[in-house]
Design a protein around this motif. Structure first.
Motif, short mmCIF file in Angstrom:
data_model
loop_
_atom_site.label_atom_id
_atom_site.label_comp_id
_atom_site.label_asym_id
_atom_site.label_seq_id
_atom_site.Cartn_x
_atom_site.Cartn_y
_atom_site.Cartn_z
N ASP B 193 -36.32 67.09 -9.13
CA ASP B 193 -37.61 67.39 -8.50
C ASP B 193 -38.56 66.21 -8.48
OD1 ASP B 193 -37.69 70.80 -9.85
OD2 ASP B 193 -36.67 69.94 -8.10
N THR B 194 -38.22 65.11 -9.14
CA THR B 194 -39.10 63.94 -9.14
C THR B 194 -38.79 63.05 -7.95
OG1 THR B 194 -39.14 63.97 -11.57
CG2 THR B 194 -39.84 61.93 -10.49
N PRO B 195 -39.79 62.79 -7.10
CA PRO B 195 -39.53 61.85 -5.99
C PRO B 195 -39.38 60.44 -6.54
CG PRO B 195 -41.68 62.92 -5.74
CD PRO B 195 -41.16 63.28 -7.10
N GLY B 196 -38.49 59.67 -5.93
CA GLY B 196 -38.28 58.31 -6.41
C GLY B 196 -37.06 58.26 -7.30
N PRO B 197 -36.83 57.12 -7.91
CA PRO B 197 -35.63 56.99 -8.73
C PRO B 197 -35.78 57.73 -10.05
CG PRO B 197 -36.85 54.92 -8.69
CD PRO B 197 -37.62 55.88 -7.87
N SER B 198 -34.75 58.45 -10.47
CA SER B 198 -34.75 59.01 -11.81
C SER B 198 -33.46 58.61 -12.50
CB SER B 198 -34.94 60.51 -11.82
OG SER B 198 -34.41 61.10 -10.69
N TYR B 199 -33.56 58.49 -13.82
CA TYR B 199 -32.44 57.97 -14.59
C TYR B 199 -32.15 58.89 -15.77
CZ TYR B 199 -29.59 54.77 -17.34
OH TYR B 199 -28.57 54.20 -18.05
N LEU B 200 -30.92 59.35 -15.88
CA LEU B 200 -30.52 60.15 -17.03
C LEU B 200 -29.42 59.41 -17.77
CD1 LEU B 200 -30.30 63.71 -15.42
CD2 LEU B 200 -32.15 62.77 -16.77
N HIS B 201 -29.66 59.20 -19.06
CA HIS B 201 -28.66 58.51 -19.87
C HIS B 201 -28.09 59.51 -20.85
CE1 HIS B 201 -27.21 54.46 -21.23
NE2 HIS B 201 -26.79 55.23 -22.20
N ILE B 202 -26.82 59.86 -20.67
CA ILE B 202 -26.28 61.01 -21.40
C ILE B 202 -25.20 60.58 -22.39
CG2 ILE B 202 -25.31 63.31 -21.19
CD1 ILE B 202 -26.24 63.31 -18.28
N HIS B 203 -25.42 60.92 -23.64
CA HIS B 203 -24.44 60.61 -24.68
C HIS B 203 -23.21 61.48 -24.45
CE1 HIS B 203 -23.63 59.69 -29.20
NE2 HIS B 203 -23.34 58.65 -28.43
N THR B 204 -22.08 60.84 -24.24
CA THR B 204 -20.87 61.55 -23.80
C THR B 204 -19.74 61.32 -24.80
OG1 THR B 204 -21.59 61.09 -21.53
CG2 THR B 204 -19.32 61.82 -21.83
N PRO B 205 -19.49 62.28 -25.68
CA PRO B 205 -18.47 62.07 -26.72
C PRO B 205 -17.08 61.93 -26.11
CG PRO B 205 -19.22 64.36 -26.70
CD PRO B 205 -20.10 63.62 -25.75
N CYS B 206 -16.31 61.02 -26.68
CA CYS B 206 -14.98 60.71 -26.17
C CYS B 206 -13.98 60.68 -27.31
CB CYS B 206 -15.03 59.35 -25.47
SG CYS B 206 -13.42 58.66 -25.10
N PRO B 207 -13.15 61.73 -27.47
CA PRO B 207 -12.22 61.75 -28.60
C PRO B 207 -11.21 60.61 -28.57
CG PRO B 207 -11.82 63.60 -27.09
CD PRO B 207 -13.08 62.93 -26.64
N THR B 208 -10.82 60.21 -27.39
CA THR B 208 -9.80 59.17 -27.25
C THR B 208 -10.32 57.82 -27.70
OG1 THR B 208 -9.00 60.41 -25.35
CG2 THR B 208 -8.15 58.18 -25.61
N GLY B 209 -11.57 57.53 -27.37
CA GLY B 209 -12.11 56.21 -27.69
C GLY B 209 -12.83 56.15 -29.02
N TRP B 210 -13.44 57.25 -29.42
CA TRP B 210 -14.21 57.25 -30.67
C TRP B 210 -13.32 57.63 -31.85
CZ3 TRP B 210 -19.52 59.96 -29.37
CH2 TRP B 210 -20.08 59.33 -28.24
N LEU B 211 -12.14 58.10 -31.54
CA LEU B 211 -11.11 58.42 -32.53
C LEU B 211 -11.51 59.58 -33.45
CD1 LEU B 211 -10.08 54.73 -33.29
CD2 LEU B 211 -8.92 56.36 -31.78
N TYR B 212 -11.47 60.78 -32.88
CA TYR B 212 -11.64 62.00 -33.67
C TYR B 212 -10.84 63.08 -32.96
CZ TYR B 212 -15.07 63.09 -30.02
OH TYR B 212 -15.67 63.32 -28.81
#
Lengths: 409, 289, 106
Positions: B193-212
């Motif tokens: 709903d915000t006109p103009g650029p918006s930025y979402l930075h989302i922490h995305t867990p990765c079992p393969t790379g973070w090793l769990y």
């Protein structure tokens, strides 16, 4: 013709007129010498409202081409233009436009690639993109810059083609040279070039598809082949569109332009604005009884190999004057294509390189080439001592930086 | 044009070749749930490209385009401009790129998009490395994390994309997490709903790379927020609002110990990480007033 | 007929009504991979402990869990999982507040 107005324009101005007449809807141009006036003028036209378009003041040429592709996929003509290293920076993305069949038409102001650094005319930038899957046309005059862009749109957007295209003009020699130009009226252009419609692949939530995803070895060749078929089709579409343009606007173009070649003993193959000098020189030499002719390549991609082969058949000697070096190959780029086009014995086709990095191709250069060709045309055995491929390069080339040193060796 | 061969609830197919337990898969579904059908997505090569599909098959019902690694923001800007000049500016243009494609090679195009004010919703799914090519380090890999190109643990800090976004004065930037779905959805709606650029930075867990173990993705992502390793906050026209708790945080070891990528860390490393978190949170609290 | 470089190339088939060919790389079929085949463990739900909180449905990466409300009736399972696509990741088991989901051998 009544549907045109005379204006004094330089190459950049002519390109801007053509893009405006084509009613481009999104512009993403990044400034680079000698193209910058195109980016500037388009910005002024948008700001004044004369051109209804969105101007994306992109932060690099890579983004310029990317944004243009994105925009055109939504159903508008997207415009960008560049030169030299700007085109080199677009390289990665040119293949996306070609492979996704997005028919963008882009003016290229030919300028040397680096290094060495140069601001001036050279064909290395466009030649480096000869395998990009883009159509390539080379203008000889400012009139042609304008005309070829309009013609290119019609070819590129043709259902049997759907390929992006470059219209090349020599940096400074055309981009900054003011010449009288007949500019077609907007109504006449609208008649020639209908409004752009999305074809083939497009982005529309009303008709979703996913464009440009990963393709397996099982389908890649077939998609590449589709592009090859487009180039084959272009060989028929180009003359047809040129014919239509002639009927509407009175200027005749072909895929190559043969000047006094029929009864010529020797022929010089040229490309770009140098052709003007070459034709002028040929005319002078004809007055002296020398039977010389000039061929100019108009469409470099697709390369008019059949037509060229026919023109050069049976000539005593042929020279090909390239404005780029094509390092590492047996000869320069246009020479390689020419040699391939001429059936039979090719030993009398000689590669010449001149006009690099902005060096003027003068009457003298052309005369010297013709002189050599005429000599070896009579007696090919003279070639080793006669033909100097890098004809305008100074003899002391290896020695131009002589410096002091403390080494005693 | 797209033929629906295997029906699915929502706009994303059920059977996608993402890893078991993939955090990206959770967030892309939630984001598209909020944005709806009137959306065009731009995806660079990377893990998200699995949703673009292979050959004639795609995992998305909405139109999309696969760009190059560094120009997601550029394609998105062009697409939006094309729609706007045709009076179709209501179509949401979603740029959906990983951390490598955003903070490293893609930062130029993103910066340009921010500076021009292009009306694009840019989502960075941050799994903190170049995962799709085999877990190589990126500018978003956190301090001391092991990747194939930081085998001794990354020696530098994670690039702070939220503050980089803030420096461009964009109207809306927010950090989010796969483990906090309601918060994420609210932020997606706000961004849309915000006109103009918006930025979402989302922490995305990765079992393969973070090793769990794959089943622990949500637990790990939650621990990041509960220890302050990841902070949920928004920057709206320069004003910072913190959405997650920043006092009485659990010690960061509670988060790090769950993941194999921090196994080679020393006591000194752990201290350094905790200090960095404490400092960052203090700064953030000061800035948000 | 022999095409360029001697390769035999077929002309494209004539389009039937409602049909056309498009050129270039594009995906036009929305489909799923049978990711259920990846599993080595599968979720097993004890419906009697389930409070229908919906956490499993919220966090299932493949979106194959449906939590049904009580109103759906006695004979409708509270948690329904589409095993064609379930990869057996175990997130549902881990997020369940009542621990009513266990991962059992496939």
């Amino acid at each position: 013709m009544k549907n045109q107005t005379k204006k004094m324009l330089d190459g950049n101005g002519a390109a801007t007129e053509a893009l405006q007449l084509a009613r481009v809807g999104v512009i993403s141009a990044y400034p680079i010498t000698p193209q910058s006036p195109i980016a500037e003028k388009l910005s002024e036209l948008v700001a004044s409202g004369e051109l209804k378009a969105r101007y994306i003041r992109v932060e690099s040429e890579h983004t310029a081409m990317s944004a243009a592709i994105g925009a055109q996929l939504t159903g508008v003509r997207a415009a960008t233009a560049t030169s030299s290293v700007g085109l080199a920076l677009m390289h990665e993305v040119l293949g996306v436009a070609a492979g996704c069949r997005v028919p963008i038409v882009m003016p290229i102001v030919n300028r040397a690639l680096v290094s060495p650094w140069s601001l001036w005319c050279d064909h290395q930038d466009a030649m480096a993109e000869r395998d990009s899957g883009w159509l390539q046309f080379y203008a000889e005059s400012v009139q042609e810059v304008l005309d070829f862009i309009l013609i290119a749109y019609k070819i590129a957007e043709h259902d049997d083609v759907l390929l992006p295209g470059m219209v090349c003009m020599d940096g400074f020699f055309l981009s900054h040279s003011t010449q009288p130009v007949l500019v077609p009226d907007q109504a006449a252009v609208d008649d020639f070039l209908p409004p752009y419609r999305c074809k083939n692949l497009y982005l529309d939530p009303k008709d979703p598809m996913f464009i440009n995803n990963l393709i397996s070895p099982d389908e890649f060749s077939e998609m590449r082949y589709q592009q090859k078929v487009a180039f084959d089709n272009a060989e028929k579409v180009i003359p047809a569109v040129q014919e239509e343009f002639y009927k509407r606007f009175g200027r005749e173009y072909r895929v190559l332009d043969a000047h006094r070649c029929d009864d010529a003993d020797v022929v010089l193959v040229t490309i770009g604005s140098m052709a003007g000098t070459a034709k002028h020189t040929a005319n002078r030499m004809r007055e002296e009884g020398k039977r010389v002719g000039v061929v100019r390549i108009v469409s470099f991609r697709p390369f008019p190999y059949r037509e060229l082969g026919a023109v050069l058949k049976g000539k005593k000697a042929v020279g090909v004057l390239d404005r780029s070096a094509g390092l590492g190959a047996q000869g320069a780029p246009v020479w390689l294509e020419t040699v391939s086009a001429v059936p039979g014995d090719k030993s009398n086709i000689y590669s010449y390189v001149a006009g690099l990095g902005g060096r003027d191709i003068t009457e003298k250069t052309v005369q010297d080439i013709f002189g050599q060709l005429l000599r070896v045309g009579e007696d090919p055995s003279l070639a080793p001592g006669t033909v100097t491929p890098w004809i305008d390069t100074r003899e002391n080339a290896m020695d131009i930086r002589r410096i002091r040193t403390n080494d005693t060796n | 044009m797209t033929l629906i061969k295997d029906p699915a609830r929502g706009l994303v197919a059920h059977g996608v070749s993402t890893c078991a337990g993939c955090g990206l898969e959770i967030i892309i579904r939630k984001i598209l749930e909020v944005l709806g059908e009137n959306t065009v997505i731009v995806i660079p090569p990377g893990c998200a490209a699995l949703f673009s599909g292979y050959g004639n098959d795609t995992a998305l019902k909405i139109p999309g385009f696969q760009g190059n690694l560094e120009n997601t923001a550029a394609y998105a800007a062009g697409i939006k401009a094309g729609y706007e000049i045709q009076g179709r500016g209501d179509i949401t243009v979603l740029a959906f790129a990983g951390d490598g494609a955003t903070v490293d090679i893609g930062i130029q195009a993103l910066s340009g998009m921010f500076e021009r004010g292009d009306n694009v919703l840019y989502v960075c799914y941050d799994n903190e490395a170049y995962m799709n090519t085999g877990i190589q380090g990126s500018g978003a890999t956190p301090l001391r994390a092991r990747t194939t190109t930081t085998p001794a643990g990354k020696a530098n800090y994670k690039k702070d994309m939220m503050e980089i976004a803030a420096a461009h004065n964009i109207p809306y930037a927010a950090s989010a997490s796969a483990a906090y779905v309601n918060d994420l959805k609210k932020k997606v709606r706000k961004a849309k709903d915000t006109p103009g650029p918006s930025y979402l930075h989302i922490h995305t867990p990765c079992p393969t790379g973070w090793l769990y173990e794959p089943g622990l993705s949500i637990r790990v992502a939650k621990a990041a927020v509960e220890t302050g390793a990841w902070v949920l906050y928004e920057i709206e026209n320069g004003k910072r609002t913190i959405n997650s708790k920043t006092d009485n945080l659990k010690p960061v070891e509670e988060y790090l110990k769950l993941q194999g990528r921090f196994k080679t860390m020393s006591e000194g490393d752990l201290k350094q990480i905790q200090q960095e978190i404490d400092l960052r949170i203090r700064r953030l609290r000061e800035m948000s007033g | 007929m022999p095409g360029p470089r001697g390769v035999l190339m077929k002309k494209p088939k004539k389009n039937k009504p409602g049909e056309k060919t498009v050129l270039g790389p594009v995906a036009t079929v929305f489909s799923s991979v049978e990711t259920g085949g990846w599993r080595i463990v599968r979720p097993s739900v004890d419906g009697s402990l389930c409070i229908r909180c919906g956490q499993c449905e919220t966090f299932c990466p493949t979106n194959v869990i449906e939590v049904h409300p009580k109103e759906a009736g006695e004979d409708v399972k509270p948690v329904e999982i589409d095993l064609r696509y379930c990869k057996g990741c175990g997130i549902c088991a881990d997020v369940c507040p009542k621990e009513c989901i266990k991962m059992v051998d496939e």
